[in-house]
Scaffold this active site. Structure first.
Site, PDB file in Angstrom:
ATOM      1  N   SER A  22       0.814  -1.217   0.000  1.00 24.52           N
ATOM      2  CA  SER A  22       0.000   0.000   0.000  1.00 24.52           C
ATOM      3  C   SER A  22       0.846   1.265   0.000  1.00 24.52           C
ATOM      4  O   SER A  22       0.518   2.246  -0.678  1.00 24.52           O
ATOM      5  CB  SER A  22      -0.946  -0.005   1.205  1.00 24.52           C
TER       6      SER A  22
ATOM      7  N   HIS B 141       0.375   4.519   4.195  1.00 24.06           N
ATOM      8  CA  HIS B 141      -0.167   5.277   3.065  1.00 24.06           C
ATOM      9  C   HIS B 141       0.411   6.687   3.034  1.00 24.06           C
ATOM     10  O   HIS B 141       0.828   7.189   1.980  1.00 24.06           O
ATOM     11  CB  HIS B 141      -1.693   5.353   3.176  1.00 24.06           C
TER      12      HIS B 141
END
Length: 630
Positions: free
Chosen positions: A491, A543
């Site tokens: 991610s 993220h």
């Protein structure tokens, strides 16, 4: 002179015959048009006649001029015209122009992604731009501003005529890099997930821990119902403990974590207050606190260790009595051997005439250290119970201070030095791992679309650099803020690729019709993905870190358009600044992680997970649990 495609005796000095034949052929190509009164069978006969003559070599090649004022000997044959018409037939505007003028005419309002960007509404622009078509876009190419996300977000671009000549030249550069990196990373991701699922059991599907119970024979030789909370995984994959063992991000495996080892020292002090609980028949004994030795058939021996003591050790290296004084953790690991039990049983007094207590040496040790859970909590239990709780049983040890549970939890290559975690490669390894089948599927969809598209534009080494820089940066930020929560997945790297899409808009700002709108679309998408990251098992810190490093490195390596000399210099300064800032931030993250430990942000947990219930975000906790259960 007759045109090669004319029947004998048919002449048309003004060229009207050519135009009529072309219009009839175009109508026949569409299956017949009522307005022309063309019969389909008649057209087919003409087509067959023209094709036969072409095969005989009676073809006059088309002149490159687009004016249509050609001499009869230079006029293109109908077969050639039909071929050219077919090439542009899928474009509605080109089709309409062809039917109107009787020859292929290029549209003057082409968009960038669909061969229409470089058009102009000025007179004569069609003639100029028609020659550019082969130099602008072909299937498989990816030009600046185009691509998968441009189609999804329906981007609009300015016309070529509004841009300087030098900018036009830059925009005509074609990018057709092969997606080698994307193919490789997708293959590696799939292989690792297959190996993971083949070697590890699938955890229960869910968001909160599941209570598992069973009745079994415990170390006190009594049947009891025991239970533990098993971690769940809604991604359809293994549990946290298995992921850590395979290489997930987990700070205690990457550094000698101060808080973790301080907790171990506190627990060792608790262990020094334990003793040996012995059944009267000597068939079982175990190390525990006096308050937990409550069986009516057992007695508690204070300051004794079950199966361990100076009178039970026959190794001359440990014959010095000073080695058996002080804290248990300093005692040598020299357990009683079966062959010496008879000798120990015959002992009565030591050399000073003091009666020797030997029950704790002769009893059958029924419980030994077992390392359980994500944090390697050590508890003294039977081998059967340890197996039920999916722990690591140490059959040759008697005390928790004699084992290294963190080595059991981390697995992989172990540590270079005992109790000194050094698996720094976990900063990169989680980028190739996934928590389950659903997690892998989401990643593959992203990689097969956005990552592949960006690699076709930027090339394998640029996109690989952004991908790994973002992945490592996201992992390190997560390791600092939530060090005791395991994480896997790409991610962080994928958010870095999303950041590169934003950078592509920023550095090529003037080619978009509404650049602020295009930027707002991407930011809205990122905001939605950030909200999804508030669920358990999704790491928003990774993220954020991945996006930050992807943003900086994209400025450094992505191709871009220079709109003027001043613009070129300004972008060069930004590239250098972003490169330096990236290096500084990387160094800062590693310094904070390894040297300035204990910098976790407790209130930042709401950035990573919102606790809708008391147990909803229980896997996002940053607290360490007690390591020793006695």
């Amino acid at each position: 002179m007759s045109h090669p495609y004319y029947r004998a005796g048919e002449e048309d000095e003004g060229g009207a015959r050519d135009d009529r034949l072309m219009r009839e052929a175009m109508a026949g190509f569409q299956g017949g048009r009522r307005s022309t009164g063309v019969n389909s069978n008649r057209w087919q006969q003409k087509y067959q006649t023209m094709r036969a003559k072409k095969l005989k070599g009676d073809v006059v090649e088309r002149n490159n001029s687009e004016t249509g004022n050609l001499s009869r000997g230079q006029r293109p044959g109908a077969f050639t015209m039909m071929r050219d018409f077919y090439k542009g037939y899928t474009d509605p505007e080109t089709r309409a122009a062809t039917l109107k003028h009787g020859r292929p005419v290029q549209s003057t309002t082409r968009k960038f992604g669909d061969n229409e960007f470089f058009g102009s509404d000025k007179p004569g622009a069609a003639k100029r731009d028609a020659t550019m078509e082969g130099d602008i876009h072909t299937d498989g190419e990816r030009n600046i501003g185009e691509g998968f996300m441009a189609d999804i977000l329906d981007r609009e671009f300015v016309t070529m005529s509004k841009l300087p000549v030098e900018v036009r030249k830059q925009l005509r550069v074609k990018f057709d890099n092969r997606p080698y990196f994307t193919s490789w990373v997708m293959f590696v991701n799939i292989v690792i997930v297959i190996i993971t699922l083949a070697t590890q059991s699938i955890a229960p599907v869910g968001f909160v821990d599941k209570l598992v119970t069973r009745q079994l024979l415990r170390h006190n030789l009594a049947y009891e119902t025991i239970g533990y909370n098993q971690t769940t995984n809604f991604w359809i994959g293994p549990d946290y403990q298995s992921l850590i063992h395979l290489g997930a991000k987990y700070s205690p495996c990457m550094r000698k974590d101060k808080e973790y080892f301080e907790k171990i020292e506190d627990d060792i002090a608790v262990e020094d207050g334990t003793g040996c609980c012995i059944r009267e028949d000597l068939n079982a004994c175990w190390q525990t606190k006096q308050s937990q030795c409550t069986s009516s058939f057992a007695k508690f021996k204070e300051n004794k260790v079950c199966g361990l003591g100076k009178h039970g050790c026959y190794n001359e290296a440990y014959s010095n009595e000073s080695l058996w004084e002080g804290a248990y953790s300093t005692w040598p690991n020299c357990p009683v051997e079966e062959e010496h039990r008879a000798e120990i049983s015959a002992l009565d007094k030591d050399k000073n005439g003091v009666k020797i207590e030997k029950d704790h040496l002769l009893c059958e040790v029924s419980a030994r250290p077992c390392c359980i859970g994500l944090q390697g909590e050590c508890t003294i239990v039977s081998q059967e119970e340890c197996s039920f709780r999916k722990g690591f049983f140490h059959e040759n040890a008697t005390l928790c201070s004699q084992v290294s549970c963190i080595t059991d939890v981390c697995g992989l290559s172990g540590f270079l030095f005992d109790n000194v975690p050094d698996q720094f490669y976990r900063a990169l390894l989680p980028t190739f791992m996934h928590a389950g089948i659903i997690h892998l599927a989401i990643t593959l969809v992203f990689q097969a679309t956005i990552l592949r598209d960006m690699e076709k534009f930027a090339g394998w080494w640029r996109i690989g650099f952004i991908y790994f820089a973002s992945g490592i940066g996201g992992t390190m930020l997560s390791a600092i803020l939530i060090p005791y929560q395991p994480e896997v997945g790409a991610s962080g790297a994928l958010y870095g690729i999303l950041a590169s899409l934003i950078v592509e808009v920023v550095v090529n700002w003037k080619i978009y019709k509404s650049p602020f709108l295009e930027l707002a679309k991407l930011l809205l998408l990122l905001a939605l993905l950030f909200l999804v990251g508030l669920l358990p098992w999704i790491d928003n810190y990774a993220h954020i870190g991945g996006f930050l490093f992807g943003f900086l490195t994209s400025f450094v390596v992505l191709p871009h358009v220079n709109f003027s000399e001043e613009d070129r210099i300004a972008k060069l300064v930004v590239q250098i600044a972003c490169g330096v800032l990236s290096v500084v931030l990387f160094a800062l993250l590693f310094i904070v992680f390894y040297l300035a430990q204990g910098s976790t942000c407790e209130n930042c947990i709401y950035i990573n997970c919102i606790p809708f219930t008391d147990s909803f975000c229980q896997d996002s906790t940053m607290e360490l649990r007690p390591r020793i259960g006695v």
